[in-house]
Design an enzyme around this catalytic site. Structure first.
Site, PDB file in Angstrom:
ATOM      1  N   HIS A 185       1.189  -1.500   0.252  1.00  0.00           N
ATOM      2  CA  HIS A 185      -0.264   0.032   0.011  1.00  0.00           C
ATOM      3  C   HIS A 185       0.781   1.347  -0.356  1.00  0.00           C
ATOM      4  O   HIS A 185       2.159   0.970   0.799  1.00  0.00           O
ATOM      5  CB  HIS A 185      -0.969  -0.358   1.372  1.00  0.00           C
ATOM      6  CG  HIS A 185      -0.658  -0.059   2.157  1.00  0.00           C
ATOM      7  ND1 HIS A 185      -0.790   1.584   2.850  1.00  0.00           N
ATOM      8  CD2 HIS A 185      -0.275  -0.889   3.749  1.00  0.00           C
ATOM      9  CE1 HIS A 185       0.149   1.286   3.952  1.00  0.00           C
ATOM     10  NE2 HIS A 185       0.000  -0.641   4.854  1.00  0.00           N
ATOM     11  N   ASP A 206       5.806   1.117   7.186  1.00  0.00           N
ATOM     12  CA  ASP A 206       4.523   1.448   7.530  1.00  0.00           C
ATOM     13  C   ASP A 206       3.993   2.468   5.918  1.00  0.00           C
ATOM     14  O   ASP A 206       3.004   3.303   6.217  1.00  0.00           O
ATOM     15  CB  ASP A 206       3.778   0.831   8.385  1.00  0.00           C
ATOM     16  CG  ASP A 206       1.781   0.560   8.052  1.00  0.00           C
ATOM     17  OD1 ASP A 206       1.596  -0.003   6.528  1.00  0.00           O
ATOM     18  OD2 ASP A 206       1.308   1.261   8.824  1.00  0.00           O
ATOM     19  N   GLU A 240      -5.321   2.461   1.955  1.00  0.00           N
ATOM     20  CA  GLU A 240      -5.291   0.939   3.128  1.00  0.00           C
ATOM     21  C   GLU A 240      -5.513   2.089   4.010  1.00  0.00           C
ATOM     22  O   GLU A 240      -6.337   1.230   4.669  1.00  0.00           O
ATOM     23  CB  GLU A 240      -4.062   0.113   2.899  1.00  0.00           C
ATOM     24  CG  GLU A 240      -3.536  -0.837   3.816  1.00  0.00           C
ATOM     25  CD  GLU A 240      -3.383  -0.828   5.014  1.00  0.00           C
ATOM     26  OE1 GLU A 240      -3.829  -1.185   5.989  1.00  0.00           O
ATOM     27  OE2 GLU A 240      -2.739   0.615   5.214  1.00  0.00           O
ATOM     28  N   GLU A 241      -4.967   2.693   4.854  1.00  0.00           N
ATOM     29  CA  GLU A 241      -4.917   3.621   5.965  1.00  0.00           C
ATOM     30  C   GLU A 241      -6.609   3.939   6.563  1.00  0.00           C
ATOM     31  O   GLU A 241      -7.256   3.926   7.600  1.00  0.00           O
ATOM     32  CB  GLU A 241      -3.396   4.551   6.591  1.00  0.00           C
ATOM     33  CG  GLU A 241      -2.461   4.288   6.496  1.00  0.00           C
ATOM     34  CD  GLU A 241      -1.693   3.457   7.379  1.00  0.00           C
ATOM     35  OE1 GLU A 241      -2.867   2.421   8.536  1.00  0.00           O
ATOM     36  OE2 GLU A 241      -0.619   2.609   7.107  1.00  0.00           O
ATOM     37  N   ASP A 268       3.225  -5.916   3.877  1.00  0.00           N
ATOM     38  CA  ASP A 268       2.422  -4.469   4.414  1.00  0.00           C
ATOM     39  C   ASP A 268       4.077  -4.912   5.313  1.00  0.00           C
ATOM     40  O   ASP A 268       3.599  -5.469   6.484  1.00  0.00           O
ATOM     41  CB  ASP A 268       1.483  -4.090   4.862  1.00  0.00           C
ATOM     42  CG  ASP A 268       0.861  -3.240   5.262  1.00  0.00           C
ATOM     43  OD1 ASP A 268       1.775  -2.762   5.913  1.00  0.00           O
ATOM     44  OD2 ASP A 268      -0.542  -3.337   5.595  1.00  0.00           O
ATOM     45  N   HIS A 345       2.552   4.740  12.040  1.00  0.00           N
ATOM     46  CA  HIS A 345       1.701   5.647  12.426  1.00  0.00           C
ATOM     47  C   HIS A 345       2.474   6.934  13.705  1.00  0.00           C
ATOM     48  O   HIS A 345       1.174   7.735  13.392  1.00  0.00           O
ATOM     49  CB  HIS A 345       0.373   5.139  13.355  1.00  0.00           C
ATOM     50  CG  HIS A 345      -0.419   3.938  12.261  1.00  0.00           C
ATOM     51  ND1 HIS A 345      -1.389   3.411  11.987  1.00  0.00           N
ATOM     52  CD2 HIS A 345      -0.209   3.214  11.171  1.00  0.00           C
ATOM     53  CE1 HIS A 345      -1.887   2.085  11.310  1.00  0.00           C
ATOM     54  NE2 HIS A 345      -0.681   3.135  10.724  1.00  0.00           N
TER      55      HIS A 345
HETATM   56  N1  BES Z   1       0.302  -1.924   8.347  1.00  0.00           N
HETATM   57  C1  BES Z   1      -0.401  -2.509   9.222  1.00  0.00           C
HETATM   58  C2  BES Z   1      -1.194  -3.748   9.869  1.00  0.00           C
HETATM   59  C3  BES Z   1      -0.653  -4.134  10.726  1.00  0.00           C
HETATM   60  C4  BES Z   1       0.847  -3.320  11.370  1.00  0.00           C
HETATM   61  C5  BES Z   1      -0.270  -5.602  11.341  1.00  0.00           C
HETATM   62  C6  BES Z   1       0.556  -3.976  12.717  1.00  0.00           C
HETATM   63  C7  BES Z   1       0.651  -5.769  11.947  1.00  0.00           C
HETATM   64  C8  BES Z   1       1.111  -5.330  12.540  1.00  0.00           C
HETATM   65  C9  BES Z   1      -1.840  -1.777   8.695  1.00  0.00           C
HETATM   66  O1  BES Z   1      -1.380  -0.660   7.687  1.00  0.00           O
HETATM   67  C10 BES Z   1      -2.888  -1.174   9.514  1.00  0.00           C
HETATM   68  O2  BES Z   1      -2.541  -0.073   9.801  1.00  0.00           O
HETATM   69  N2  BES Z   1      -4.016  -1.206   9.253  1.00  0.00           N
HETATM   70  C11 BES Z   1      -4.738  -0.723  10.194  1.00  0.00           C
HETATM   71  C12 BES Z   1      -6.171  -1.511   9.715  1.00  0.00           C
HETATM   72  C13 BES Z   1      -6.985  -1.234   8.663  1.00  0.00           C
HETATM   73  C14 BES Z   1      -8.079  -1.544   8.021  1.00  0.00           C
HETATM   74  C15 BES Z   1      -7.135   0.512   8.320  1.00  0.00           C
HETATM   75  C16 BES Z   1      -4.860  -1.418  11.243  1.00  0.00           C
HETATM   76  O3  BES Z   1      -4.519  -2.284  11.995  1.00  0.00           O
HETATM   77  O4  BES Z   1      -5.121  -0.391  11.880  1.00  0.00           O
HETATM   78 ZN    ZN Z   2      -0.982   0.975   8.746  1.00  0.00          ZN
END
Ligand code: BES
Ligand code: ZN
Length: 378
Positions: A185, A206, A240-241, A268, A345
């Site tokens: 992403h 990320d 994605e975020e 990711d 983040h």
């Molecule tokens: N890369 C992250 C997901 C992640 C973070 C996986 C830490 C394992 C450990 C991804 O970019 C993210 O932030 N995903 C969101 C969910 C999405 C549906 C917005 C999250 O984890 O809240």
């Molecule tokens: Zn993320």
């Protein structure tokens, strides 16, 4: 003062709206036992995400929905994705795997992470900088594909935001209708910067790391003159975020057109080694048979690699969108969930934070190369 109070009220009172219309957002409950649907102002999503992160130590899997029906459909698809087909997956193309792997270069991979995270240090999907990140990725993929008439690069804007998903397609020479997807992403976010487009959200791990890992594979395939029998699509998803926005759009579009995706792998976060094992295969919202195949590939081609398993606990990245559409998906992750890079983040998700090298990310480039080449070969 008034304005500040108003902003606070908006951020903390879901349901209260003044300017932008409210949106529907689902997310995991803090204790992980279920999912709730809430109505809130769009920017309240960022505050909620930060709060969930603070309370639970992980992110909450916030997903936007057009209406309640869309939410129910999404939950149903996640629970019982249909049409997933079992492909006989053989490991018998050592020549091509070796030829492409030999071209993978950690120095170039690192340079691309640096470029994305410093030239576009805030790739938020609603910002102009996020558009620049799409353009930069599309430009880079086009220049790699120059001179190859079997490779096309296209962009697809999000329905309600300016950022575009970028897709590079290598047309298969024998079975072009059968597709392998390598995902990542290209957007980033930072709850601390409150998604101010001038704020810093470098997203080096990320997920500049995933986009760069995919880019390095594409480059190595082209440099080695490799021509797959099945088609290989590299997809850098937008938004994605914002709740898997680009991937839900693109995966649903592939499904609508009846596209036969025989395997999907999401990259990711590949750069930060946080645990004892090298690669953790996420077991939720992924295909168990395909995950075993990925572990077999590692045993065959990367015997020194230590493979672990873990689960996100919710649809944590774009693989969940492909899984929901019934396609076999995998998500090899950089660490165990508890050891995941804590700087994501935030403005501290930089190359320095993961040690300033691509020694970890290159393992994912090798593994995803074996995945794409072996699946593309019959
Ligand atoms: N890369 C992250 C997901 C992640 C973070 C996986 C830490 C394992 C450990 C991804 O970019 C993210 O932030 N995903 C969101 C969910 C999405 C549906 C917005 C999250 O984890 O809240
Ligand atoms: Zn993320």
């Amino acid at each position: 003062m008034q304005v500040r109070l108003l902003a606070l009220a908006l951020a903390f009172a879901p349901g209260l709206s003044l300017a932008a219309p409210d949106i529907l957002v689902s997310h995991a409950t803090p204790d992980g036992s279920g999912v709730v649907l809430e109505r809130m102002a769009p920017h309240a999503m960022d505050a909620l995400s930060a709060r969930l992160h603070h309370d639970t130590g992980h992110c909450g899997g916030l997903v936007q929905h057009a209406d309640e029906a869309d939410f129910r459909q999404w939950m149903a698809k996640l629970k019982s994705p249909t049409l997933r087909q079992a492909l006989t997956r053989k490991i018998d193309d050592a020549a091509n795997v070796g030829a492409v792997m030999a071209r993978l270069d950690p120095g170039r991979l690192l340079a691309m992470i640096e470029q994305l995270s410093t030239n576009t240090p805030n790739r938020h999907y609603r910002s102009e900088a996020g558009v620049a990140a799409s353009n930069a990725t599309a430009g880079q993929w086009r220049s790699i594909a120059e001179g190859r008439d079997d490779i096309t690069v296209s962009t697809l804007p999000l329905p309600n935001a300016p950022q575009s998903t970028v897709i590079a397609r290598i047309e298969g020479s024998e079975r072009p209708g059968e597709i392998i997807v390598i995902g990542s992403h290209l957007d980033s976010t930072s709850s601390l910067a409150q998604n101010d487009p001038r704020g810093s959200a470098p997203g080096a791990d990320d997920d500049a790391s995933g986009v760069a890992t995919a880019t390095e594979i594409l480059r190595a395939m082209v440099e080695s003159g490799y021509r797959p029998k099945r088609s290989i699509h590299f997809i850098a998803h937008a938004g994605e975020e914002g709740g898997l926005l680009g991937s839900r759009q693109v995966a649903a579009d592939y499904r609508r057109r009846g596209a036969n995706v025989v395997g999907m792998m999401q990259l990711d976060m590949t750069a930060n080694q946080g645990s004892a094992d090298d690669v953790y295969l996420m077991t939720d919202y992924t295909d168990a048979g395909q995950n075993d195949f990925v572990a077999d590939l590692a045993r065959t081609y990367l015997p020194a690699l230590r493979i672990g398993r873990d689960r996100c606990g919710y649809g944590c990245s774009d693989h969940a969108s492909w899984f929901a559409e019934g396609y076999p998906a995998s998500m090899p992750f950089e660490s165990g969930m508890r050891d995941a890079n804590r700087a994501i983040h935030t403005p501290r998700d930089t190359v320095e934070t993961f040690g300033g090298h691509a020694n970890h990310a290159i393992k994912f480039a090798r593994l995803a190369t074996a995945f794409a080449v072996e699946l593309a070969n019959d």
